[in-house]
Design a protein around this motif. Structure first.
Motif, PDB file in Angstrom:
ATOM      1  N   ARG A  18       0.948  -1.247   0.055  1.00 35.43           N
ATOM      2  CA  ARG A  18      -0.155   0.130   0.140  1.00 35.43           C
ATOM      3  C   ARG A  18       0.845   1.208  -0.215  1.00 35.43           C
ATOM      4  NH1 ARG A  18      -4.236   1.686   4.796  1.00 35.43           N
ATOM      5  NH2 ARG A  18      -4.339   3.824   4.260  1.00 35.43           N
ATOM      6  N   LEU A  21       2.435   2.071  -3.294  1.00 33.75           N
ATOM      7  CA  LEU A  21       1.470   2.314  -4.376  1.00 33.75           C
ATOM      8  C   LEU A  21       1.296   3.816  -4.055  1.00 33.75           C
ATOM      9  CD1 LEU A  21      -0.409   1.728  -6.661  1.00 33.75           C
ATOM     10  CD2 LEU A  21      -2.269   0.992  -4.980  1.00 33.75           C
ATOM     11  N   GLU A  22       0.902   4.056  -2.842  1.00 30.98           N
ATOM     12  CA  GLU A  22       0.520   5.504  -2.511  1.00 30.98           C
ATOM     13  C   GLU A  22       1.975   6.599  -2.774  1.00 30.98           C
ATOM     14  OE1 GLU A  22      -0.303   5.063   1.527  1.00 30.98           O
ATOM     15  OE2 GLU A  22      -2.386   5.406   1.319  1.00 30.98           O
ATOM     16  N   THR A  24       3.651   6.417  -5.403  1.00 30.30           N
ATOM     17  CA  THR A  24       3.598   6.770  -6.902  1.00 30.30           C
ATOM     18  C   THR A  24       2.480   7.857  -7.019  1.00 30.30           C
ATOM     19  OG1 THR A  24       1.797   5.177  -7.516  1.00 30.30           O
ATOM     20  CG2 THR A  24       3.979   4.016  -7.224  1.00 30.30           C
ATOM     21  N   CYS A  26      -0.625   7.399  -6.850  1.00 29.71           N
ATOM     22  CA  CYS A  26      -1.768   6.616  -7.394  1.00 29.71           C
ATOM     23  C   CYS A  26      -1.934   6.927  -8.823  1.00 29.71           C
ATOM     24  CB  CYS A  26      -2.839   6.632  -6.573  1.00 29.71           C
ATOM     25  SG  CYS A  26      -2.864   5.982  -4.897  1.00 29.71           S
ATOM     26  N   ASP A  27      -0.706   7.131  -9.501  1.00 29.25           N
ATOM     27  CA  ASP A  27      -0.760   7.517 -10.986  1.00 29.25           C
ATOM     28  C   ASP A  27      -1.478   6.229 -11.785  1.00 29.25           C
ATOM     29  OD1 ASP A  27       0.247   9.955 -10.513  1.00 29.25           O
ATOM     30  OD2 ASP A  27       2.224   9.375 -11.160  1.00 29.25           O
ATOM     31  N   MET A  31      -1.257   2.154 -11.168  1.00 36.29           N
ATOM     32  CA  MET A  31      -2.721   1.734 -10.292  1.00 36.29           C
ATOM     33  C   MET A  31      -3.333   0.723 -11.399  1.00 36.29           C
ATOM     34  SD  MET A  31      -4.927   1.662  -8.253  1.00 36.29           S
ATOM     35  CE  MET A  31      -4.136   3.187  -6.960  1.00 36.29           C
ATOM     36  N   GLN A 118      -9.715   1.440 -10.796  1.00 34.89           N
ATOM     37  CA  GLN A 118      -8.766   2.327 -11.018  1.00 34.89           C
ATOM     38  C   GLN A 118      -9.048   3.779 -10.583  1.00 34.89           C
ATOM     39  OE1 GLN A 118      -7.642   1.712 -15.204  1.00 34.89           O
ATOM     40  NE2 GLN A 118      -7.181  -0.566 -14.778  1.00 34.89           N
ATOM     41  N   LEU A 121      -9.954   3.266  -6.009  1.00 37.90           N
ATOM     42  CA  LEU A 121      -9.028   2.830  -4.848  1.00 37.90           C
ATOM     43  C   LEU A 121      -8.255   4.052  -4.801  1.00 37.90           C
ATOM     44  CD1 LEU A 121      -7.950  -0.764  -5.997  1.00 37.90           C
ATOM     45  CD2 LEU A 121      -9.220   0.115  -3.792  1.00 37.90           C
ATOM     46  N   PRO A 122      -7.868   4.850  -5.624  1.00 38.09           N
ATOM     47  CA  PRO A 122      -7.024   6.234  -5.538  1.00 38.09           C
ATOM     48  C   PRO A 122      -7.619   7.120  -4.721  1.00 38.09           C
ATOM     49  CG  PRO A 122      -6.880   5.526  -7.772  1.00 38.09           C
ATOM     50  CD  PRO A 122      -7.651   4.578  -7.251  1.00 38.09           C
ATOM     51  N   LEU A 125      -7.917   5.687  -1.047  1.00 41.21           N
ATOM     52  CA  LEU A 125      -6.498   5.958  -0.406  1.00 41.21           C
ATOM     53  C   LEU A 125      -6.074   7.424  -0.081  1.00 41.21           C
ATOM     54  CD1 LEU A 125      -4.462   3.609  -2.680  1.00 41.21           C
ATOM     55  CD2 LEU A 125      -5.066   3.230  -0.344  1.00 41.21           C
ATOM     56  N   ARG A 126      -6.765   8.371  -1.008  1.00 40.48           N
ATOM     57  CA  ARG A 126      -6.363   9.908  -0.655  1.00 40.48           C
ATOM     58  C   ARG A 126      -6.998  10.381   0.431  1.00 40.48           C
ATOM     59  NH1 ARG A 126      -6.862  10.326  -6.384  1.00 40.48           N
ATOM     60  NH2 ARG A 126      -8.895  10.684  -6.385  1.00 40.48           N
TER      61      ARG A 126
END
Length: 160
Positions: A18, A21-22, A24, A26-27, A31, A118, A121-122, A125-126
């Motif tokens: 996680r 991924l964060e 990145t 979440c690009d 993603m 896609q 999830l971002p 996560l934000r």
């Protein structure tokens, strides 16, 4: 929604993935790769039932025409002959999986499910999600295994 709930829960169980991924941002490209790995790792649909239309050989087993087969998609997605370290979640892993089936039985909703995950999830996560309780409930069923209840608290409001 099974993909999003199962995927989010997998991210809670694997905080190092996680965090990666964060990092990145979440690009879109990372993603998309992560969603494919989440589908491989814990797909919402685990079983497909098919009928052999012709006689076939599967490994050392003869399958007569008309045989009803139960295909374990989740087991195929963890095949060590196909995937290195198959029981490990690696959001950078690329390759094919069988989460949506194959051939003429490929899931028609696959593009929509991928797009939803896609985007969703971002956004989640934000919001810096945290588990609100340790208990996770799975829906019961022979074919599907989906998180039915996952209580999450967002600690920051994601931008619209």
């Amino acid at each position: 929604m099974g993909l999003i709930a199962n995927g989010l829960y997998a991210l809670f169980r694997h905080p190092e993935e996680r965090d990666r991924l964060e990092a990145t941002g979440c690009d879109a490209a990372p993603m998309a790769t992560a969603v494919e790995e989440l589908l491989r790792y814990d797909p919402p649909v685990h079983i497909a039932v098919r009928t052999a239309l012709t006689e076939a050989e599967v490994g050392d087993t003869r399958v007569p025409r008309g045989t009803i087969l139960t295909l374990m998609l989740n087991a195929a997605n963890r095949d060590p002959g196909v995937y290195a370290d198959p029981h490990r979640l690696d959001l950078r892993r690329t390759g094919r999986h069988l989460a949506f089936g194959l051939g003429p039985h490929f899931c028609l909703g696959a593009p929509l499910a991928r797009l939803e995950a896609q985007l969703m999830l971002p956004a989640l996560l934000r919001g810096r999600p945290e588990l609100a309780e340790d208990r996770v409930t799975y829906g019961c069923g022979f074919v599907a295994r989906r998180v039915q209840r996952l209580r999450v608290r967002l600690t920051r409001r994601p931008p619209l």
